[in-house]
Write an enzyme that holds these catalytic residues in place. Structure first.
Site, PDB file in Angstrom:
ATOM      1  N   ARG A   1      -2.960  42.294  22.817  1.00  0.00           N
ATOM      2  CA  ARG A   1      -1.667  43.120  22.636  1.00  0.00           C
ATOM      3  C   ARG A   1      -1.834  44.452  22.943  1.00  0.00           C
ATOM      4  O   ARG A   1      -0.842  44.862  23.621  1.00  0.00           O
ATOM      5  CB  ARG A   1      -0.951  42.989  21.062  1.00  0.00           C
ATOM      6  CG  ARG A   1      -2.034  43.581  20.190  1.00  0.00           C
ATOM      7  CD  ARG A   1      -1.229  43.490  18.761  1.00  0.00           C
ATOM      8  NE  ARG A   1      -1.645  44.146  17.988  1.00  0.00           N
ATOM      9  CZ  ARG A   1      -3.096  44.201  17.180  1.00  0.00           C
ATOM     10  NH1 ARG A   1      -3.746  43.149  17.312  1.00  0.00           N
ATOM     11  NH2 ARG A   1      -3.283  44.918  16.006  1.00  0.00           N
ATOM     12  N   HIS A   2      -2.972  44.892  22.737  1.00  0.00           N
ATOM     13  CA  HIS A   2      -3.283  46.433  23.306  1.00  0.00           C
ATOM     14  C   HIS A   2      -3.160  46.622  24.804  1.00  0.00           C
ATOM     15  O   HIS A   2      -2.614  47.611  25.287  1.00  0.00           O
ATOM     16  CB  HIS A   2      -4.345  46.923  22.683  1.00  0.00           C
ATOM     17  CG  HIS A   2      -4.503  46.776  21.306  1.00  0.00           C
ATOM     18  ND1 HIS A   2      -3.852  47.781  20.410  1.00  0.00           N
ATOM     19  CD2 HIS A   2      -5.301  46.035  20.470  1.00  0.00           C
ATOM     20  CE1 HIS A   2      -4.007  47.381  19.054  1.00  0.00           C
ATOM     21  NE2 HIS A   2      -5.137  46.552  19.138  1.00  0.00           N
TER      22      HIS A   2
ATOM     23  N   HIS B   1      -7.690  50.933  21.728  1.00  0.00           N
ATOM     24  CA  HIS B   1      -6.062  50.572  21.898  1.00  0.00           C
ATOM     25  C   HIS B   1      -5.697  50.931  23.010  1.00  0.00           C
ATOM     26  O   HIS B   1      -4.828  50.206  23.869  1.00  0.00           O
ATOM     27  CB  HIS B   1      -5.421  51.033  20.570  1.00  0.00           C
ATOM     28  CG  HIS B   1      -5.709  50.419  19.174  1.00  0.00           C
ATOM     29  ND1 HIS B   1      -4.854  50.491  18.088  1.00  0.00           N
ATOM     30  CD2 HIS B   1      -6.701  49.631  19.009  1.00  0.00           C
ATOM     31  CE1 HIS B   1      -5.392  49.824  17.337  1.00  0.00           C
ATOM     32  NE2 HIS B   1      -6.403  49.289  17.723  1.00  0.00           N
ATOM     33  N   ASN B   2      -5.903  52.275  23.578  1.00  0.00           N
ATOM     34  CA  ASN B   2      -5.087  52.722  24.626  1.00  0.00           C
ATOM     35  C   ASN B   2      -5.993  53.097  26.020  1.00  0.00           C
ATOM     36  O   ASN B   2      -5.146  53.102  27.009  1.00  0.00           O
ATOM     37  CB  ASN B   2      -4.519  54.243  24.418  1.00  0.00           C
ATOM     38  CG  ASN B   2      -4.254  54.498  22.841  1.00  0.00           C
ATOM     39  OD1 ASN B   2      -4.804  55.108  22.087  1.00  0.00           O
ATOM     40  ND2 ASN B   2      -2.997  53.855  22.648  1.00  0.00           N
TER      41      ASN B   2
ATOM     42  N   ARG C   1     -11.665  75.988  21.694  1.00  0.00           N
ATOM     43  CA  ARG C   1     -11.180  76.900  20.513  1.00  0.00           C
ATOM     44  C   ARG C   1     -10.739  75.952  19.177  1.00  0.00           C
ATOM     45  O   ARG C   1     -10.277  76.626  18.447  1.00  0.00           O
ATOM     46  CB  ARG C   1     -10.023  77.716  21.114  1.00  0.00           C
ATOM     47  CG  ARG C   1     -10.349  78.602  22.292  1.00  0.00           C
ATOM     48  CD  ARG C   1      -9.248  79.351  22.821  1.00  0.00           C
ATOM     49  NE  ARG C   1      -9.847  80.227  23.948  1.00  0.00           N
ATOM     50  CZ  ARG C   1      -8.827  80.456  24.781  1.00  0.00           C
ATOM     51  NH1 ARG C   1      -7.579  80.351  24.809  1.00  0.00           N
ATOM     52  NH2 ARG C   1      -9.451  81.397  25.936  1.00  0.00           N
TER      53      ARG C   1
ATOM     54  N   ASP D   1     -11.281  74.827  31.953  1.00  0.00           N
ATOM     55  CA  ASP D   1     -10.984  76.135  32.456  1.00  0.00           C
ATOM     56  C   ASP D   1     -11.637  77.265  31.808  1.00  0.00           C
ATOM     57  O   ASP D   1     -12.808  76.890  31.250  1.00  0.00           O
ATOM     58  CB  ASP D   1      -9.525  76.553  31.871  1.00  0.00           C
ATOM     59  CG  ASP D   1      -9.164  76.447  30.472  1.00  0.00           C
ATOM     60  OD1 ASP D   1     -10.119  76.416  29.845  1.00  0.00           O
ATOM     61  OD2 ASP D   1      -7.804  77.021  30.201  1.00  0.00           O
ATOM     62  N   HIS D   2     -11.334  78.497  31.879  1.00  0.00           N
ATOM     63  CA  HIS D   2     -12.419  79.480  31.350  1.00  0.00           C
ATOM     64  C   HIS D   2     -12.771  79.264  29.793  1.00  0.00           C
ATOM     65  O   HIS D   2     -14.047  79.982  29.688  1.00  0.00           O
ATOM     66  CB  HIS D   2     -11.736  81.040  31.412  1.00  0.00           C
ATOM     67  CG  HIS D   2     -10.357  80.942  31.088  1.00  0.00           C
ATOM     68  ND1 HIS D   2      -9.205  80.458  31.640  1.00  0.00           N
ATOM     69  CD2 HIS D   2      -9.898  81.642  29.895  1.00  0.00           C
ATOM     70  CE1 HIS D   2      -8.085  80.732  30.779  1.00  0.00           C
ATOM     71  NE2 HIS D   2      -8.516  81.423  29.996  1.00  0.00           N
TER      72      HIS D   2
ATOM     73  N   GLY E   1      -3.291  71.522  27.446  1.00  0.00           N
ATOM     74  CA  GLY E   1      -2.649  71.703  28.954  1.00  0.00           C
ATOM     75  C   GLY E   1      -3.422  71.017  29.831  1.00  0.00           C
ATOM     76  O   GLY E   1      -2.798  70.479  30.702  1.00  0.00           O
TER      77      GLY E   1
ATOM     78  N   CYS F   1     -10.252  72.543  27.590  1.00  0.00           N
ATOM     79  CA  CYS F   1      -9.775  73.906  27.602  1.00  0.00           C
ATOM     80  C   CYS F   1      -9.475  74.319  26.321  1.00  0.00           C
ATOM     81  O   CYS F   1     -10.332  73.941  25.197  1.00  0.00           O
ATOM     82  CB  CYS F   1      -8.334  73.970  28.514  1.00  0.00           C
ATOM     83  SG  CYS F   1      -7.009  72.837  27.433  1.00  0.00           S
ATOM     84  N   GLY F   2      -8.816  75.451  26.072  1.00  0.00           N
ATOM     85  CA  GLY F   2      -8.648  75.974  24.702  1.00  0.00           C
ATOM     86  C   GLY F   2      -8.395  74.970  23.625  1.00  0.00           C
ATOM     87  O   GLY F   2      -9.025  74.982  22.811  1.00  0.00           O
ATOM     88  N   THR F   3      -7.432  74.366  23.883  1.00  0.00           N
ATOM     89  CA  THR F   3      -6.881  73.024  22.788  1.00  0.00           C
ATOM     90  C   THR F   3      -7.056  71.781  23.444  1.00  0.00           C
ATOM     91  O   THR F   3      -7.111  70.951  22.551  1.00  0.00           O
ATOM     92  CB  THR F   3      -5.433  73.500  22.785  1.00  0.00           C
ATOM     93  OG1 THR F   3      -4.583  73.259  24.155  1.00  0.00           O
ATOM     94  CG2 THR F   3      -5.016  74.778  22.218  1.00  0.00           C
ATOM     95  N   GLY F   4      -7.279  71.601  24.710  1.00  0.00           N
ATOM     96  CA  GLY F   4      -7.394  70.276  25.265  1.00  0.00           C
ATOM     97  C   GLY F   4      -5.884  69.793  25.603  1.00  0.00           C
ATOM     98  O   GLY F   4      -6.002  68.717  26.281  1.00  0.00           O
TER      99      GLY F   4
ATOM    100  N   ARG G   1       0.349  46.855  25.922  1.00  0.00           N
ATOM    101  CA  ARG G   1       0.925  47.980  25.553  1.00  0.00           C
ATOM    102  C   ARG G   1       0.700  49.038  26.735  1.00  0.00           C
ATOM    103  O   ARG G   1       1.165  49.895  27.294  1.00  0.00           O
ATOM    104  CB  ARG G   1       0.811  48.645  24.174  1.00  0.00           C
ATOM    105  CG  ARG G   1       1.623  47.719  23.142  1.00  0.00           C
ATOM    106  CD  ARG G   1       0.704  47.979  21.785  1.00  0.00           C
ATOM    107  NE  ARG G   1       1.502  46.981  20.953  1.00  0.00           N
ATOM    108  CZ  ARG G   1       1.232  46.551  19.762  1.00  0.00           C
ATOM    109  NH1 ARG G   1       0.074  47.225  19.272  1.00  0.00           N
ATOM    110  NH2 ARG G   1       1.807  45.663  19.047  1.00  0.00           N
TER     111      ARG G   1
HETATM  112  C1  RB5 Z   1      -5.973  79.464  27.954  1.00  0.00           C
HETATM  113  O1  RB5 Z   1      -5.826  80.604  27.212  1.00  0.00           O
HETATM  114  C2  RB5 Z   1      -5.481  78.487  27.266  1.00  0.00           C
HETATM  115  O2  RB5 Z   1      -3.793  78.461  27.487  1.00  0.00           O
HETATM  116  C3  RB5 Z   1      -6.026  76.993  27.671  1.00  0.00           C
HETATM  117  O3  RB5 Z   1      -7.342  77.055  27.473  1.00  0.00           O
HETATM  118  C4  RB5 Z   1      -5.388  75.902  26.918  1.00  0.00           C
HETATM  119  O4  RB5 Z   1      -5.512  75.897  25.547  1.00  0.00           O
HETATM  120  C5  RB5 Z   1      -4.192  75.119  27.328  1.00  0.00           C
HETATM  121  O5  RB5 Z   1      -3.630  74.231  26.891  1.00  0.00           O
END
Ligand code: RB5
Length: 151
Positions: free
Chosen positions: A132-133, A98-99, A109, A8-9, A70, A65-68, A136
């Site tokens: 075993r992995h 494993h996964n 971010r 995303d942005h 969403g 994304c910002g956190t990975g 699962r």
């Molecule tokens: C966008 O502002 C933010 O919500 C997105 O990048 C992400 O962190 C969502 O999980």
């Protein structure tokens, strides 16, 4: 490898950096998501890369994304996707061993570009351990495909 990358942005700059890094290693990188800083909904990029991985258009995927969080949640709604959010290389390696994660995700971010490259390297270089992995992973996919788990 043919690798899909989407964002995303919040992930534009890191995507450019990781794309150049992967291409320098000889991978073919297919671009998804946005190349603009204008607000862009992360589920779109998660869906696009998830579909590309699940259909075999690409071998695996990278999501930013910002956190990975969403973007990986969205990708994991596509049948056949196992997307793992990682902020350090140990989890990235285990997500394959494993996964058998077929998508790696991280937050632009949350971590810096050098950490992101280490994460991608660990994940790409690791191999699924099977045994075993695999049992699962098969259970995860049973839930994915049937919304049920016979255990
Ligand atoms: C966008 O502002 C933010 O919500 C997105 O990048 C992400 O962190 C969502 O999980």
């Amino acid at each position: 490898m043919r690798i899909g990358i989407g964002n995303d942005h919040a992930g534009v700059d890191m995507k450019k950096d990781i794309t150049a890094y992967l291409e320098a290693k000889g991978h073919e990188v297919v671009n998804f998501g946005t190349d603009s800083y204008e607000s862009y909904p992360y589920p779109v990029a998660g869906y696009q890369v998830g579909k590309a991985v699940a259909s075999g258009e690409v071998d695996c995927g990278v999501l930013i994304c910002g956190t990975g969080i969403g973007i990986s949640l969205a990708a994991n709604k596509v049948h056949g996707v196992r997307a793992a959010v990682c902020s350090e290389p140990y989890s990235a390696r285990l997500s394959k061993q494993h996964n058998n994660a077929n998508i790696i995700a991280f937050g632009a971010r949350v971590i810096g570009p050098d950490m992101a490259k280490m994460i991608v390297d660990e994940w790409l270089n690791a191999e699924h351990m099977g045994g075993r992995h695999q049992q699962r992973v098969d259970m995860i996919m049973e839930i994915d495909e049937t919304q049920n788990l016979n255990y």
